[in-house]
Design a protein around this motif. Structure first.
Motif, PDB file in Angstrom:
ATOM      1  N   VAL A 209       0.834  -1.190   0.000  1.00  0.00           N
ATOM      2  CA  VAL A 209       0.000   0.000   0.000  1.00  0.00           C
ATOM      3  C   VAL A 209       0.877   1.251   0.000  1.00  0.00           C
ATOM      4  CG1 VAL A 209      -1.746   1.287   1.284  1.00  0.00           C
ATOM      5  CG2 VAL A 209      -1.899  -1.190   1.153  1.00  0.00           C
ATOM      6  N   LEU A 210       1.914   1.242   0.810  1.00  0.00           N
ATOM      7  CA  LEU A 210       2.808   2.395   0.867  1.00  0.00           C
ATOM      8  C   LEU A 210       3.473   2.642  -0.492  1.00  0.00           C
ATOM      9  CD1 LEU A 210       4.189   4.657   2.441  1.00  0.00           C
ATOM     10  CD2 LEU A 210       5.891   2.977   3.182  1.00  0.00           C
ATOM     11  N   LEU A 211       3.930   1.583  -1.154  1.00  0.00           N
ATOM     12  CA  LEU A 211       4.551   1.738  -2.471  1.00  0.00           C
ATOM     13  C   LEU A 211       3.558   2.311  -3.481  1.00  0.00           C
ATOM     14  CD1 LEU A 211       6.933   1.433  -4.369  1.00  0.00           C
ATOM     15  CD2 LEU A 211       6.236  -0.950  -4.731  1.00  0.00           C
ATOM     16  N   ALA A 212       2.317   1.847  -3.468  1.00  0.00           N
ATOM     17  CA  ALA A 212       1.298   2.382  -4.375  1.00  0.00           C
ATOM     18  C   ALA A 212       1.052   3.862  -4.096  1.00  0.00           C
ATOM     19  CB  ALA A 212       0.008   1.587  -4.258  1.00  0.00           C
ATOM     20  N   ARG A 213       1.017   4.240  -2.817  1.00  0.00           N
ATOM     21  CA  ARG A 213       0.815   5.647  -2.442  1.00  0.00           C
ATOM     22  C   ARG A 213       1.982   6.504  -2.947  1.00  0.00           C
ATOM     23  NH1 ARG A 213      -2.878   8.625  -2.365  1.00  0.00           N
ATOM     24  NH2 ARG A 213      -1.456   9.759  -3.654  1.00  0.00           N
ATOM     25  N   MET A 214       3.226   5.995  -2.747  1.00  0.00           N
ATOM     26  CA  MET A 214       4.398   6.735  -3.228  1.00  0.00           C
ATOM     27  C   MET A 214       4.375   6.836  -4.749  1.00  0.00           C
ATOM     28  SD  MET A 214       7.483   5.645  -0.609  1.00  0.00           S
ATOM     29  CE  MET A 214       7.451   3.924  -0.999  1.00  0.00           C
ATOM     30  N   ALA A 215       3.968   5.774  -5.428  1.00  0.00           N
ATOM     31  CA  ALA A 215       3.876   5.802  -6.893  1.00  0.00           C
ATOM     32  C   ALA A 215       2.869   6.850  -7.343  1.00  0.00           C
ATOM     33  CB  ALA A 215       3.498   4.421  -7.430  1.00  0.00           C
ATOM     34  N   ALA A 216       1.739   6.929  -6.667  1.00  0.00           N
ATOM     35  CA  ALA A 216       0.727   7.930  -7.016  1.00  0.00           C
ATOM     36  C   ALA A 216       1.274   9.347  -6.820  1.00  0.00           C
ATOM     37  CB  ALA A 216      -0.528   7.717  -6.175  1.00  0.00           C
ATOM     38  N   ASP A 217       2.035   9.556  -5.751  1.00  0.00           N
ATOM     39  CA  ASP A 217       2.627  10.873  -5.508  1.00  0.00           C
ATOM     40  C   ASP A 217       3.675  11.222  -6.567  1.00  0.00           C
ATOM     41  OD1 ASP A 217       0.986  11.132  -3.302  1.00  0.00           O
ATOM     42  OD2 ASP A 217       2.547  10.576  -1.858  1.00  0.00           O
ATOM     43  N   ILE A 218       4.510  10.252  -6.921  1.00  0.00           N
ATOM     44  CA  ILE A 218       5.519  10.491  -7.966  1.00  0.00           C
ATOM     45  C   ILE A 218       4.832  10.735  -9.306  1.00  0.00           C
ATOM     46  CG2 ILE A 218       7.415   9.444  -9.283  1.00  0.00           C
ATOM     47  CD1 ILE A 218       8.202   8.059  -6.595  1.00  0.00           C
ATOM     48  N   ASP A 219       3.748  10.028  -9.560  1.00  0.00           N
ATOM     49  CA  ASP A 219       2.970  10.238 -10.780  1.00  0.00           C
ATOM     50  C   ASP A 219       2.485  11.687 -10.843  1.00  0.00           C
ATOM     51  OD1 ASP A 219       1.583   9.132 -13.164  1.00  0.00           O
ATOM     52  OD2 ASP A 219      -0.229   9.600 -12.008  1.00  0.00           O
ATOM     53  N   ALA A 220       2.015  12.207  -9.718  1.00  0.00           N
ATOM     54  CA  ALA A 220       1.550  13.598  -9.679  1.00  0.00           C
ATOM     55  C   ALA A 220       2.705  14.578  -9.879  1.00  0.00           C
ATOM     56  CB  ALA A 220       0.841  13.876  -8.356  1.00  0.00           C
ATOM     57  N   ILE A 221       3.815  14.355  -9.184  1.00  0.00           N
ATOM     58  CA  ILE A 221       4.976  15.243  -9.287  1.00  0.00           C
ATOM     59  C   ILE A 221       5.540  15.248 -10.706  1.00  0.00           C
ATOM     60  CG2 ILE A 221       7.385  15.537  -8.551  1.00  0.00           C
ATOM     61  CD1 ILE A 221       6.449  14.404  -5.780  1.00  0.00           C
ATOM     62  N   SER A 222       5.513  14.075 -11.373  1.00  0.00           N
ATOM     63  CA  SER A 222       6.081  13.946 -12.720  1.00  0.00           C
ATOM     64  C   SER A 222       5.070  14.265 -13.823  1.00  0.00           C
ATOM     65  CB  SER A 222       6.626  12.537 -12.936  1.00  0.00           C
ATOM     66  OG  SER A 222       5.568  11.593 -12.998  1.00  0.00           O
ATOM     67  N   HIS A 223       3.894  14.735 -13.435  1.00  0.00           N
ATOM     68  CA  HIS A 223       2.833  15.060 -14.390  1.00  0.00           C
ATOM     69  C   HIS A 223       2.451  13.854 -15.236  1.00  0.00           C
ATOM     70  CE1 HIS A 223       3.236  19.218 -13.202  1.00  0.00           C
ATOM     71  NE2 HIS A 223       4.538  19.114 -13.396  1.00  0.00           N
ATOM     72  N   GLY A 224       2.354  12.690 -14.594  1.00  0.00           N
ATOM     73  CA  GLY A 224       1.863  11.499 -15.273  1.00  0.00           C
ATOM     74  C   GLY A 224       2.870  10.747 -16.101  1.00  0.00           C
ATOM     75  N   ARG A 225       4.143  10.786 -15.722  1.00  0.00           N
ATOM     76  CA  ARG A 225       5.168  10.107 -16.523  1.00  0.00           C
ATOM     77  C   ARG A 225       5.763   8.881 -15.847  1.00  0.00           C
ATOM     78  NH1 ARG A 225       7.472  15.713 -17.634  1.00  0.00           N
ATOM     79  NH2 ARG A 225       8.695  15.139 -15.839  1.00  0.00           N
ATOM     80  N   LEU A 226       5.204   8.421 -14.747  1.00  0.00           N
ATOM     81  CA  LEU A 226       5.764   7.289 -14.018  1.00  0.00           C
ATOM     82  C   LEU A 226       5.416   5.959 -14.676  1.00  0.00           C
ATOM     83  CD1 LEU A 226       7.192   6.195 -11.422  1.00  0.00           C
ATOM     84  CD2 LEU A 226       4.897   6.017 -10.449  1.00  0.00           C
ATOM     85  N   VAL A 227       6.387   5.063 -14.718  1.00  0.00           N
ATOM     86  CA  VAL A 227       6.173   3.641 -14.973  1.00  0.00           C
ATOM     87  C   VAL A 227       6.687   2.949 -13.728  1.00  0.00           C
ATOM     88  CG1 VAL A 227       6.859   1.642 -16.353  1.00  0.00           C
ATOM     89  CG2 VAL A 227       6.463   3.863 -17.478  1.00  0.00           C
ATOM     90  N   LEU A 228       5.840   2.160 -13.058  1.00  0.00           N
ATOM     91  CA  LEU A 228       6.232   1.496 -11.828  1.00  0.00           C
ATOM     92  C   LEU A 228       6.797   0.121 -12.145  1.00  0.00           C
ATOM     93  CD1 LEU A 228       6.391   1.437  -8.742  1.00  0.00           C
ATOM     94  CD2 LEU A 228       4.063   0.500  -8.742  1.00  0.00           C
ATOM     95  N   GLY A 229       8.053  -0.099 -11.754  1.00  0.00           N
ATOM     96  CA  GLY A 229       8.706  -1.385 -11.979  1.00  0.00           C
ATOM     97  C   GLY A 229       8.754  -2.208 -10.704  1.00  0.00           C
ATOM     98  N   LEU A 230       8.389  -3.481 -10.801  1.00  0.00           N
ATOM     99  CA  LEU A 230       8.391  -4.396  -9.664  1.00  0.00           C
ATOM    100  C   LEU A 230       9.129  -5.674 -10.035  1.00  0.00           C
ATOM    101  CD1 LEU A 230       4.647  -4.206  -8.566  1.00  0.00           C
ATOM    102  CD2 LEU A 230       6.579  -2.991  -7.562  1.00  0.00           C
ATOM    103  N   GLY A 231       9.760  -6.285  -9.058  1.00  0.00           N
ATOM    104  CA  GLY A 231      10.412  -7.576  -9.240  1.00  0.00           C
ATOM    105  C   GLY A 231      10.580  -8.238  -7.887  1.00  0.00           C
ATOM    106  N   SER A 232      11.008  -9.490  -7.899  1.00  0.00           N
ATOM    107  CA  SER A 232      11.131 -10.230  -6.640  1.00  0.00           C
ATOM    108  C   SER A 232      12.486 -10.050  -5.976  1.00  0.00           C
ATOM    109  CB  SER A 232      10.864 -11.712  -6.869  1.00  0.00           C
ATOM    110  OG  SER A 232      11.802 -12.249  -7.767  1.00  0.00           O
ATOM    111  N   GLY A 233      13.443  -9.459  -6.663  1.00  0.00           N
ATOM    112  CA  GLY A 233      14.774  -9.255  -6.095  1.00  0.00           C
ATOM    113  C   GLY A 233      15.618 -10.513  -6.199  1.00  0.00           C
ATOM    114  N   ASP A 234      16.870 -10.344  -6.615  1.00  0.00           N
ATOM    115  CA  ASP A 234      17.723 -11.521  -6.758  1.00  0.00           C
ATOM    116  C   ASP A 234      19.161 -11.262  -6.331  1.00  0.00           C
ATOM    117  OD1 ASP A 234      18.572  -9.920  -8.828  1.00  0.00           O
ATOM    118  OD2 ASP A 234      18.632 -11.506 -10.314  1.00  0.00           O
TER     119      ASP A 234
END
Length: 158
Positions: A1-26
């Protein structure tokens, strides 16, 4: 939930230019540097799929209630709405030929598999998958995938 909230905030700051990348880590060292345990790949994959199950609908403006092994959410919705409409694109990164490709086909708008030895790196082309909730003819933009069709064919054969 926190990551989604931060993504939404970055989306607003960047005027809609965010692509959110996720992975399991290796990279065990990264986990160690953050003081985190390094779970098995199976545990990391379950945690990633659970996170996607929360984040993806939140990025689409949906209310989410979810109770998993690793992540929980109870009636969460992101307010104010996202700048990008209809939603923030989701990129799934990884190198697992079976699991990562399945997650990409089921959940992602694009992927990054440039580091995967089987992927060959360097090109962009559609992914077809019979395991997807999309039709087999649906395509997903991909980054860093092989120039031949063998990986996509293997995915659709599963």
């Amino acid at each position: 939930v926190l990551l989604a909230r931060m993504a939404a905030d970055i989306d607003a700051i960047s005027h809609g230019r965010l692509v959110l990348g996720l992975g399991s880590g290796d990279m065990p060292r990264e986990f160690q540097q953050m003081g985190l345990a390094y779970p098995t790949i199976q545990e990391r994959q379950v945690a990633l799929e659970e996170a996607i199950g929360i984040i993806r609908p939140l990025l689409r403006g949906e209310t989410v209630t979810f109770a998993g092994t690793h992540h929980q959410a109870d009636g969460v919705v992101l307010r104010p709405p996202l700048v990008q409409q209809p939603y923030i694109p989701l990129l799934i990164g990884g190198g697992g030929e079976r699991t990562t490709l399945r997650y990409v086909a089921q959940y992602a708008d694009m992927s990054s598999m440039a580091g995967a030895s089987w992927a060959g790196g360097g090109s962009t082309r559609p992914l077809m998958s019979a395991t997807s909730s999309r039709s087999c003819s649906a395509s997903v933009r991909r980054l860093g995938v092989p120039t031949d069709r063998s990986s996509a064919q293997r995915c659709s054969a599963r």
